[in-house]
Design a protein around this motif. Structure first.
Motif, short mmCIF file in Angstrom:
data_model
loop_
_atom_site.label_atom_id
_atom_site.label_comp_id
_atom_site.label_asym_id
_atom_site.label_seq_id
_atom_site.Cartn_x
_atom_site.Cartn_y
_atom_site.Cartn_z
N SER A 1 7.44 2.23 7.83
CA SER A 1 6.16 1.61 7.51
C SER A 1 6.01 1.29 6.02
O SER A 1 5.03 0.65 5.63
N ALA A 2 6.98 1.70 5.18
CA ALA A 2 6.82 1.45 3.75
C ALA A 2 6.87 -0.05 3.45
O ALA A 2 7.68 -0.78 4.01
N ASP A 3 5.95 -0.50 2.57
CA ASP A 3 5.95 -1.92 2.17
C ASP A 3 7.00 -2.17 1.10
O ASP A 3 7.58 -3.24 1.02
N VAL A 4 7.17 -1.17 0.24
CA VAL A 4 8.10 -1.31 -0.87
C VAL A 4 9.06 -0.12 -0.86
O VAL A 4 8.64 1.01 -0.61
N GLY A 5 10.33 -0.38 -1.12
CA GLY A 5 11.30 0.70 -1.31
C GLY A 5 11.75 0.71 -2.76
O GLY A 5 12.08 -0.33 -3.32
N ILE A 6 11.71 1.89 -3.37
CA ILE A 6 12.18 2.01 -4.77
C ILE A 6 13.38 2.94 -4.79
O ILE A 6 13.34 4.03 -4.21
N ARG B 1 0.83 -1.20 0.00
CA ARG B 1 0.00 0.00 0.00
C ARG B 1 0.87 1.26 0.00
O ARG B 1 0.51 2.27 -0.55
N SER B 2 2.03 1.17 0.65
CA SER B 2 2.86 2.37 0.73
C SER B 2 4.26 2.11 0.15
O SER B 2 4.80 1.02 0.28
N VAL B 3 4.80 3.14 -0.49
CA VAL B 3 6.09 3.04 -1.16
C VAL B 3 6.99 4.18 -0.68
O VAL B 3 6.57 5.33 -0.66
N GLY B 4 8.21 3.85 -0.29
CA GLY B 4 9.22 4.88 0.03
C GLY B 4 10.20 4.91 -1.12
O GLY B 4 10.68 3.88 -1.57
N LYS B 5 10.49 6.10 -1.60
CA LYS B 5 11.25 6.19 -2.84
C LYS B 5 12.50 7.04 -2.68
O LYS B 5 12.43 8.14 -2.14
#
Lengths: 217, 470
Positions: free
Chosen positions: B199-204, B105-109
């Motif tokens: 809390s990010a689910d995905v890191g880009i 749901r959340s992405v940290g970029k």
């Protein structure tokens, strides 16, 4: 046609050659060196001195305790100021037994105040620490707490980056993350004004020791 | 991101009149070039390293397909996955798919120019994902709905009160800083973003390099945000151009000796991280999934042609830091993701010369960009290539086209040319009425609006030469 085939076909059409794998594999095997700067060369004492000088130029603090001094003693001021658990590498945990501070080996959390890692080596040319992730070596410890300490032994100070890679290659299974750290976190994104502690640590403290090669234990 | 390169002239004019922007641009030109010069002086081997890295980049480009295959095989051997994206849409789709499969749901970029190029944030938002830019500059831009104006200092066009306003509009009063001092604002962003990282689910992240021997991605930052984005979330996605491959860690080391010195004048960035695959079974931390998205988007077309040298680019920004045109108009005027001389070469390739014909002309051809380029890209030559393409396709304005055609016809007839020149010089002298300068001249309003035009001398160079005045 898949995107993979599309892209590879485009490249091959543009390059107009078919079989060049030999040259590539040879280069990957031989790993030729580029020019290694003079500042990456010298005897152990010179490199140690240069490492300290470059690290301090990058705003790291360097502590050089007497031989055999345990970390809780060297870091007494930091331990006194930090609430809660101290995140550390498994190899360093024994040093904390019986002393002040509760040292644990786990992934770091946003609320952690202090972390102490063992560096794989230090690179003299730019005062850079080399850390590697692995079992008992949480790499998050180097990034979340506002104060990060890295212990490195004088015997593990190498001249240049190439020599550091030799150490990583010699250390066994390839680590998921190899991180070079040169000074504490910083940003100049607001009006080009440099400030420390952007997201990572506000302070980086290097403990340069003698005869305590923690990473290899 | 919308392409507004076609409006370069209007945007540039606006930028020239924007006092705040001019102050910011002056600080770039004061800061970066001096720091770079000092850093180069302290590394006598810089030129030799530049030669070496340039040769490595050319070697890789000549064998790019094979290096990409080796890289892919090594990523897979380390337990990671490689995805190929022929264009921007494919990249967006692929990354959205990975996020969906991961139930994210959340992405940290982290900051990534490739992600700007493919409009990744828009694609992720359209798929209902909450994206947070974590580089301080990019975070500020995201809050403002703004775009980067420099490839390494994205928010260079903003001042502290712009940042303060952006934060006031988006942060709870509880975390607000007490002043608009840069240090305080930075600390405020730190407080807010720490929870997002965790809390990010995905890191880009992007990549400064991909290392073929091991299948590793390398990313450099000063803030540590790319590290928090790749060590904490359960899934790490790397988006990188296919031109990012280097063979070995030894090659990566040589390139890193050039990168920060050319960019900010640092010897090396604070953090340089090499990631290889997902966490191993007994690792203390790290992501469970590791993906690399290899982006073509027009890069392969540069191979084997007169623009191939552009694929050496390491995105240091030295060309724009030293460019008098960038220094006068800033990054936004260029109208797309990549500004400055490197942008004037890449943008026509990626969005089409018909939408960006002014960019290769936005240069005085002074050659500073080529001089400071650490991988020796002959940028003025490459811009000239695009000028020629623009002329062939007739995409410049009719005025320019007919003007040049007339001039060319004259220039090929020296006698006629000289006669016309004498006539024009005589007219201008008449108009100057003996004052030696003109405050207005026909067909030259662009010049005389902001400065006087000197009246031509009575006798021209050729006349004096022929009269033996040497």
């Amino acid at each position: 046609m898949s995107d993979r085939e599309t892209v590879l076909q485009r490249i091959r059409q543009r390059l107009k050659v078919s079989e060049r794998a030999g040259a590539v594999d040879e280069r990957l095997q031989q790993r030729p060196l580029g020019p290694v700067p003079a500042r990456a060369c010298g005897d152990a004492a010179t490199l140690r001195e240069r490492f300290v000088e470059r690290a301090e130029a990058a705003s790291a603090e360097v502590r050089q305790p007497p031989r055999g001094e345990p970390l809780p003693t060297t870091l007494a001021d930091l331990v006194a100021g930090a609430d809660g658990e101290i995140v550390t590498d498994e190899a360093l945990r024994a040093e904390w037994r019986g002393g002040a501070g509760r040292a644990v080996c786990r992934r770091a959390r946003p609320e952690d105040a202090l972390a102490v890692s063992a560096a794989l080596c230090g690179v003299a040319e730019t005062g850079t620490l080399v850390l590697a992730s692995g079992p008992g070596r949480p790499i998050t410890a180097a990034f979340l707490p506002p104060v990060h300490v890295a212990a490195v032994d004088a015997a593990d100070i190498v001249g240049g980056y190439e020599a550091a890679w030799e150490r990583v290659r010699a250390a066994g299974a390839w680590p998921r993350a190899v991180t070079w750290i040169t000074g504490p976190s910083r940003s100049a994104d607001i009006e080009q004004t440099l400030n420390l502690g952007a997201h990572g640590p506000l302070r980086l403290i290097i403990v340069l020791r003698n005869g305590q090669e923690a990473f290899r234990e | 991101m919308e392409v507004t390169s076609a409006q370069f002239r209007a945007s540039a004019r606006r930028a020239l009149g924007d006092e705040r922007l001019q102050t910011a641009l002056a600080s770039i030109q004061k800061g970066f070039p001096g720091k770079r010069a000092t850093a180069l002086e302290a590394l006598p081997e810089f030129a030799a390293t530049s030669d070496h890295v340039t040769a490595v980049r050319d070697h890789v480009n000549a064998h790019l397909d094979v290096y990409l295959e080796r890289f892919e095989a090594q990523v897979q051997a380390a337990g990671g996955q490689v995805h190929w994206a022929a264009d921007a849409d494919a990249a967006g789709r692929t990354i959205v798919d990975i996020c969906r499969r991961a139930g994210a749901r959340s992405v940290g970029k982290g900051k990534s120019m490739a992600s700007e190029e493919v409009g990744l944030n828009e694609a992720l938002a359209a798929a209902g994902l909450q994206v947070t830019e974590t580089d301080l500059g990019e975070y500020i831009l995201q809050l403002r709905g703004d775009h980067p104006s420099h490839i390494i200092a994205p928010a260079i066009h903003l001042r502290r009160d712009d940042v303060d306003t952006a934060f006031a509009g988006h942060h709870d009063a509880g975390v607000r800083s007490s002043s608009s001092e840069p240090a305080e604002l930075q600390a405020e962003a730190r407080r807010v973003l720490r929870e997002r990282f965790a809390s990010a689910d995905v890191g880009i992240t992007g990549a400064n390099m991909l290392i073929a021997e091991s299948g590793s991605s390398c990313i450099v930052t000063n803030e540590g945000n790319a590290d928090l984005s790749q060590h904490l979330p359960r899934v790490h996605i790397v988006i990188a151009g296919i031109d990012k491959v280097v063979p070995t860690f030894e090659d990566a080391s040589a390139l890193l000796r050039l990168l920060a010195r050319s960019a900010t004048g640092q010897e090396i960035t604070v953090y340089t991280t090499f990631s290889t695959g997902p966490a191993r079974p007994d690792d203390s931390d790290g992501p469970a999934e590791y993906h690399v998205v290899l982006l073509d988007n027009g890069r392969s077309e540069l191979l084997g042609g007169s623009l191939e040298a552009m694929l050496r680019c390491i995105r240091c920004g030295a060309c724009m830091n030293h460019c008098p045109v960038y220094g006068a108009v800033g990054g936004h005027a260029y109208g797309w993701v990549y500004p400055g001389p490197m942008g004037a070469v890449l943008t026509p390739q990626m969005v089409g010369i018909e939408r960006s014909a002014d960019l290769p002309n936005a240069s005085t051809f002074c050659g500073r960009c080529a001089e400071v380029c650490p991988v020796q890209i002959p940028l003025p030559e490459l811009m000239r290539h695009w000028r020629e393409r623009a002329a062939e396709q007739g995409v410049e304005s009719a005025m320019v086209r007919y003007g040049l055609r007339t001039w060319a016809a004259l220039a090929r007839r020296p006698r006629l040319y000289r006669r016309c020149a004498r006539l024009a010089a005589g007219c201008l002298r008449l108009l100057a009425r003996g004052r030696g300068r003109l405050t207005r001249a026909p067909l030259a309003l662009g010049w005389t609006q902001s400065r006087d035009l000197p009246a031509p001398a009575r006798r021209g160079f050729i006349e004096r030469w022929q009269a033996g005045e040497r």
